[in-house]
Design an enzyme around this catalytic site. Structure first.
Site, PDB file in Angstrom:
ATOM      1  N   LYS A  22       4.505  16.159  -1.646  1.00 64.29           N
ATOM      2  CA  LYS A  22       4.446  15.164  -2.734  1.00 64.29           C
ATOM      3  C   LYS A  22       3.014  14.678  -2.930  1.00 64.29           C
ATOM      4  O   LYS A  22       2.510  14.655  -4.051  1.00 64.29           O
ATOM      5  CB  LYS A  22       5.334  13.972  -2.399  1.00 64.29           C
ATOM      6  CG  LYS A  22       5.095  12.759  -3.287  1.00 64.29           C
ATOM      7  CD  LYS A  22       5.967  11.585  -2.940  1.00 64.29           C
ATOM      8  CE  LYS A  22       5.425  10.736  -1.844  1.00 64.29           C
ATOM      9  NZ  LYS A  22       4.398   9.763  -2.224  1.00 64.29           N
ATOM     10  N   ASN A  23       2.356  14.320  -1.818  1.00 62.83           N
ATOM     11  CA  ASN A  23       1.041  13.680  -1.944  1.00 62.83           C
ATOM     12  C   ASN A  23      -0.075  14.654  -2.269  1.00 62.83           C
ATOM     13  O   ASN A  23      -1.182  14.236  -2.597  1.00 62.83           O
ATOM     14  CB  ASN A  23       0.721  12.871  -0.684  1.00 62.83           C
ATOM     15  CG  ASN A  23       1.603  11.633  -0.595  1.00 62.83           C
ATOM     16  OD1 ASN A  23       2.291  11.291  -1.567  1.00 62.83           O
ATOM     17  ND2 ASN A  23       1.636  10.999   0.552  1.00 62.83           N
ATOM     18  N   CYS A 123       2.841  -3.162  -4.148  1.00 63.38           N
ATOM     19  CA  CYS A 123       4.137  -2.489  -3.964  1.00 63.38           C
ATOM     20  C   CYS A 123       4.728  -3.029  -2.669  1.00 63.38           C
ATOM     21  O   CYS A 123       4.146  -3.882  -1.998  1.00 63.38           O
ATOM     22  CB  CYS A 123       3.957  -0.977  -3.908  1.00 63.38           C
ATOM     23  SG  CYS A 123       3.290  -0.431  -2.349  1.00 63.38           S
ATOM     24  N   ARG A 128      -2.426  -2.981  -1.973  1.00 68.24           N
ATOM     25  CA  ARG A 128      -2.920  -1.676  -2.424  1.00 68.24           C
ATOM     26  C   ARG A 128      -3.839  -1.801  -3.646  1.00 68.24           C
ATOM     27  O   ARG A 128      -3.545  -1.335  -4.735  1.00 68.24           O
ATOM     28  CB  ARG A 128      -1.755  -0.742  -2.699  1.00 68.24           C
ATOM     29  CG  ARG A 128      -0.906  -0.535  -1.450  1.00 68.24           C
ATOM     30  CD  ARG A 128       0.223   0.406  -1.648  1.00 68.24           C
ATOM     31  NE  ARG A 128      -0.251   1.794  -1.676  1.00 68.24           N
ATOM     32  CZ  ARG A 128       0.595   2.814  -1.879  1.00 68.24           C
ATOM     33  NH1 ARG A 128       1.860   2.588  -2.104  1.00 68.24           N
ATOM     34  NH2 ARG A 128       0.120   4.051  -1.890  1.00 68.24           N
ATOM     35  N   ASP A 313       2.298   7.304   7.192  1.00 68.75           N
ATOM     36  CA  ASP A 313       3.541   7.741   6.534  1.00 68.75           C
ATOM     37  C   ASP A 313       4.582   8.241   7.522  1.00 68.75           C
ATOM     38  O   ASP A 313       5.707   8.544   7.124  1.00 68.75           O
ATOM     39  CB  ASP A 313       3.247   8.845   5.514  1.00 68.75           C
ATOM     40  CG  ASP A 313       2.452   8.324   4.345  1.00 68.75           C
ATOM     41  OD1 ASP A 313       1.947   9.134   3.554  1.00 68.75           O
ATOM     42  OD2 ASP A 313       2.305   7.094   4.226  1.00 68.75           O
ATOM     43  N   ARG A 405      12.027   9.874  -4.257  1.00 65.92           N
ATOM     44  CA  ARG A 405      10.618   9.995  -4.630  1.00 65.92           C
ATOM     45  C   ARG A 405       9.886  10.976  -3.734  1.00 65.92           C
ATOM     46  O   ARG A 405       8.864  11.533  -4.128  1.00 65.92           O
ATOM     47  CB  ARG A 405       9.936   8.628  -4.528  1.00 65.92           C
ATOM     48  CG  ARG A 405      10.613   7.566  -5.372  1.00 65.92           C
ATOM     49  CD  ARG A 405       9.810   6.309  -5.423  1.00 65.92           C
ATOM     50  NE  ARG A 405       8.468   6.600  -5.932  1.00 65.92           N
ATOM     51  CZ  ARG A 405       7.594   5.642  -6.235  1.00 65.92           C
ATOM     52  NH1 ARG A 405       7.894   4.378  -6.043  1.00 65.92           N
ATOM     53  NH2 ARG A 405       6.403   5.950  -6.701  1.00 65.92           N
TER      54      ARG A 405
HETATM   55  C1  EPZ Z   1      -2.014   7.608  -0.186  1.00 69.08           C
HETATM   56  O1  EPZ Z   1      -1.912   6.332  -0.767  1.00 69.08           O
HETATM   57  C2  EPZ Z   1      -0.595   8.139  -0.081  1.00 69.08           C
HETATM   58  N1  EPZ Z   1      -0.009   8.253  -1.414  1.00 69.08           N
HETATM   59  C3  EPZ Z   1       0.254   7.196   0.779  1.00 69.08           C
HETATM   60  O2  EPZ Z   1       1.541   7.782   0.918  1.00 69.08           O
HETATM   61  C4  EPZ Z   1      -0.389   7.089   2.159  1.00 69.08           C
HETATM   62  O3  EPZ Z   1       0.338   6.157   2.937  1.00 69.08           O
HETATM   63  C5  EPZ Z   1      -1.844   6.629   2.028  1.00 69.08           C
HETATM   64  O4  EPZ Z   1      -2.567   7.527   1.142  1.00 69.08           O
HETATM   65  C6  EPZ Z   1      -2.563   6.616   3.375  1.00 69.08           C
HETATM   66  O5  EPZ Z   1      -2.525   7.880   3.946  1.00 69.08           O
HETATM   67  C7  EPZ Z   1      -0.325   9.320  -2.186  1.00 69.08           C
HETATM   68  O6  EPZ Z   1      -1.097  10.189  -1.787  1.00 69.08           O
HETATM   69  C8  EPZ Z   1       0.309   9.385  -3.527  1.00 69.08           C
HETATM   70  P1  EPZ Z   1      -5.280   4.654   0.543  1.00 69.08           P
HETATM   71  P2  EPZ Z   1      -3.265   5.550  -1.262  1.00 69.08           P
HETATM   72  O7  EPZ Z   1      -6.109   4.457  -0.660  1.00 69.08           O
HETATM   73  O8  EPZ Z   1      -4.235   6.542  -1.766  1.00 69.08           O
HETATM   74  C9  EPZ Z   1      -6.838   0.207   1.063  1.00 69.08           C
HETATM   75  C10 EPZ Z   1       3.885   7.825   0.943  1.00 69.08           C
HETATM   76  O9  EPZ Z   1       4.734   7.228   1.630  1.00 69.08           O
HETATM   77  N2  EPZ Z   1      -7.503   0.413  -0.228  1.00 69.08           N
HETATM   78  O10 EPZ Z   1      -5.695   5.692   1.543  1.00 69.08           O
HETATM   79  O11 EPZ Z   1      -2.837   4.451  -2.142  1.00 69.08           O
HETATM   80  C11 EPZ Z   1      -5.319   0.168   0.923  1.00 69.08           C
HETATM   81  O12 EPZ Z   1      -4.882  -1.128   0.569  1.00 69.08           O
HETATM   82  C12 EPZ Z   1       2.682   7.074   0.391  1.00 69.08           C
HETATM   83  O13 EPZ Z   1       3.915   9.054   0.663  1.00 69.08           O
HETATM   84  C13 EPZ Z   1      -8.384  -0.562  -0.701  1.00 69.08           C
HETATM   85  O14 EPZ Z   1      -8.587  -1.586  -0.057  1.00 69.08           O
HETATM   86  O15 EPZ Z   1      -3.775   4.950   0.128  1.00 69.08           O
HETATM   87  C14 EPZ Z   1      -4.848   0.589   2.293  1.00 69.08           C
HETATM   88  O16 EPZ Z   1      -4.877  -0.534   3.149  1.00 69.08           O
HETATM   89  C15 EPZ Z   1       2.716   5.597   0.772  1.00 69.08           C
HETATM   90  N3  EPZ Z   1      -8.999  -0.367  -1.892  1.00 69.08           N
HETATM   91  C16 EPZ Z   1      -5.933   1.571   2.748  1.00 69.08           C
HETATM   92  O17 EPZ Z   1      -7.065   1.335   1.890  1.00 69.08           O
HETATM   93  C17 EPZ Z   1      -8.808   0.774  -2.641  1.00 69.08           C
HETATM   94  O18 EPZ Z   1      -9.416   0.907  -3.713  1.00 69.08           O
HETATM   95  C18 EPZ Z   1      -5.533   3.038   2.603  1.00 69.08           C
HETATM   96  O19 EPZ Z   1      -5.108   3.227   1.266  1.00 69.08           O
HETATM   97  C19 EPZ Z   1      -7.920   1.755  -2.139  1.00 69.08           C
HETATM   98  C20 EPZ Z   1      -7.286   1.559  -0.927  1.00 69.08           C
END
Ligand code: EPZ
Length: 427
Positions: A22-23, A123, A128, A313, A405
């Site tokens: 998915k990701n 969410c 996020r 995850d 999803r």
């Molecule tokens: C991706 O989300 C995945 N989703 C998530 O999978 C996964 O948990 C996550 O990466 C971490 O591996 C998809 O790929 C569609 P991040 P993403 O940006 O990109 C903070 C699932 O269950 N952050 O790596 O949204 C954020 O709040 C889903 O399949 C900022 O502060 O995750 C978090 O604490 C859930 N500012 C940390 O970074 C930003 O601009 C990691 O988030 C972006 C992120």
């Protein structure tokens, strides 16, 4: 709304085909915006989020065509063509239902010189924000404005020039947006402390296959030399390492043996190491990974971390399995601030879990009992399914749209290895 009913206590035994990730799919699909040519993606999972992303791309002017799969087979083929861009706006109604919609921001900016996306909002698992997405694009020369709940990125001269950005926090999505913007920039960009998840590597491989120039693939230092244009290609989505890890936990919690067909060991070593620490036998072979319970489960201490660390995850799924371990486990969720929504529901099934901030103590219990439980987010819903597989009696998981999803044909895959599981539609 559908619900899933499980009669627990069955030992799972057999092979589970692992679907496309998915990701990975959600970051490969927007790459269609980067070229006027046809992009063909194969091994696409049949998931709600993939369909939603296809609809979003249609709204932007991308034509899409999906070829169905034969019964019992997995992996769809989708052809996409962004001959011309009809709109550069990703509306609130789409983004609020799928926050990954933010991943059109970078490629649309690269293709059309501007891009407007509704702010995704939080969410269930946390706030996020997208500040790192925006900072990275600004570093490459984009102008960012926020108004009326939308973010608009503009290239002042119609094309961003490229630039360097160091991520203060590892962010998968921000790295993906930056990559998809930099690949068509007028110059060189360097990303430092970039995410190294296998899904990022899959994205880099697709961009290179389309004619992009990227060095350091797989490392946290990415160097991208922008090109004048990209061409189409055919590309297979990588297998889903989180789906594979989830079904490995199903083997552990039911005392069974499951062969994860298509899983790639090098993409999930933190998971397989943790499974082995729990006392499971993990065997790598040319077609995948076989996971077999070997007596009781040992407790362990786990902290989530960016790749190659233990994936956030996988936290909820391991917690469910560790509820049946012989002793107390310690989990620490370092990525998201609210990723324990599954705990109250697991407790209703007899789990003994204490949450303190981002840490949780999971005390092994001799049994879990079936109950009616509520899914809250994707991975939480999988942890409830896992608990139901091991629980005495019947478990009914409500709001399984969360599950749809991220897990393709879950009941079919689990039934095939001995689970008593069925989906019921409510009215
Ligand atoms: C991706 O989300 C995945 N989703 C998530 O999978 C996964 O948990 C996550 O990466 C971490 O591996 C998809 O790929 C569609 P991040 P993403 O940006 O990109 C903070 C699932 O269950 N952050 O790596 O949204 C954020 O709040 C889903 O399949 C900022 O502060 O995750 C978090 O604490 C859930 N500012 C940390 O970074 C930003 O601009 C990691 O988030 C972006 C992120």
């Amino acid at each position: 709304m559908d619900s899933i009913h499980i009669q627990g206590g069955k030992r799972l035994e057999g092979a589970i085909p692992i679907s496309g990730a998915k990701n990975a799919a959600l970051t490969l699909l927007p790459c269609a915006l980067l070229t006027e040519d046809k992009l063909t993606l194969t091994n696409l999972p049949r998931l709600a989020d993939v369909d939603s992303f296809g609809h979003l791309l249609n709204m932007l002017g991308v034509s899409t065509k999906v070829e169905g799969v034969k019964p019992g087979e997995f992996g769809r083929c989708m052809t996409l063509r962004a001959g011309e861009i009809a709109s550069t706006v990703a509306p609130y109604d789409m983004v609020r239902r799928m926050r990954a919609s933010i991943l059109v921001l970078g490629p649309m900016l690269a293709r059309a010189g501007e891009s407007t996306v509704s702010l995704p909002g939080g969410c269930a698992i946390g706030d996020r924000p997208i500040d790192l997405h925006l900072q990275a694009l600004e570093a490459m020369g984009a102008e960012i404005e926020l108004a009326a709940g939308y973010v608009k990125a503009t290239a002042p001269k119609g094309r961003i020039g490229g630039g360097d950005f160091s991520f203060p926090v590892v962010s998968v999505g921000a790295t993906e947006n930056a990559l998809m913007a930099a690949v068509l920039a007028a110059g060189r960009s360097q990303l430092f402390n970039a995410a190294r998840e296998p899904e990022i590597v899959d994205l880099c491989k697709l961009l290179v296959a389309m004619g992009g120039r990227i060095e350091g693939i797989g490392s946290s230092h990415l160097i991208i030399d922008g090109v004048e244009g990209l061409h189409g290609c055919t590309y297979a989505v990588m297998p889903d390492r989180i789906e594979a890890g989830s079904y490995a936990c199903a083997a552990g919690i039911t005392g069974g043996s499951v062969d994860l067909v298509g899983a790639r060991p090098e993409e999930m070593l933190a998971t397989t190491n943790a499974l082995a620490q729990c006392g499971l036998i993990v065997e790598f072979h040319e077609a995948g990974i076989k996971v077999t319970a070997d007596g009781g489960l040992r407790p362990l201490a786990l902290s989530t971390a960016p790749f190659p660390g233990f994936a956030t995850d996988m936290q909820a799924q391991f917690m469910a399995m560790l509820c049946r371990a012989d002793g107390d486990s310690f989990l620490e969720e370092t990525i998201f601030e609210n990723r324990y929504m599954h705990v109250p529901e697991l407790r209703r099934m007899g789990a003994d879990v204490d949450v303190r901030g981002r840490s949780a103590i999971v005390r092994g219990v001799p049994r879990l009992t079936g109950a009616q439980v509520m899914a809250t987010d994707l991975r939480a819903s999988m942890s409830l399914i896992l608990a139901g597989l091991a629980a005495e009696g019947e478990t009914e998981v409500l709001r399984v749209y969360h599950l749809d999803r991220g897990y393709e044909r879950l009941e079919e895959k689990l039934s095939a290895v001995g689970a008593t599981i069925e989906r019921r539609s409510a009215g």
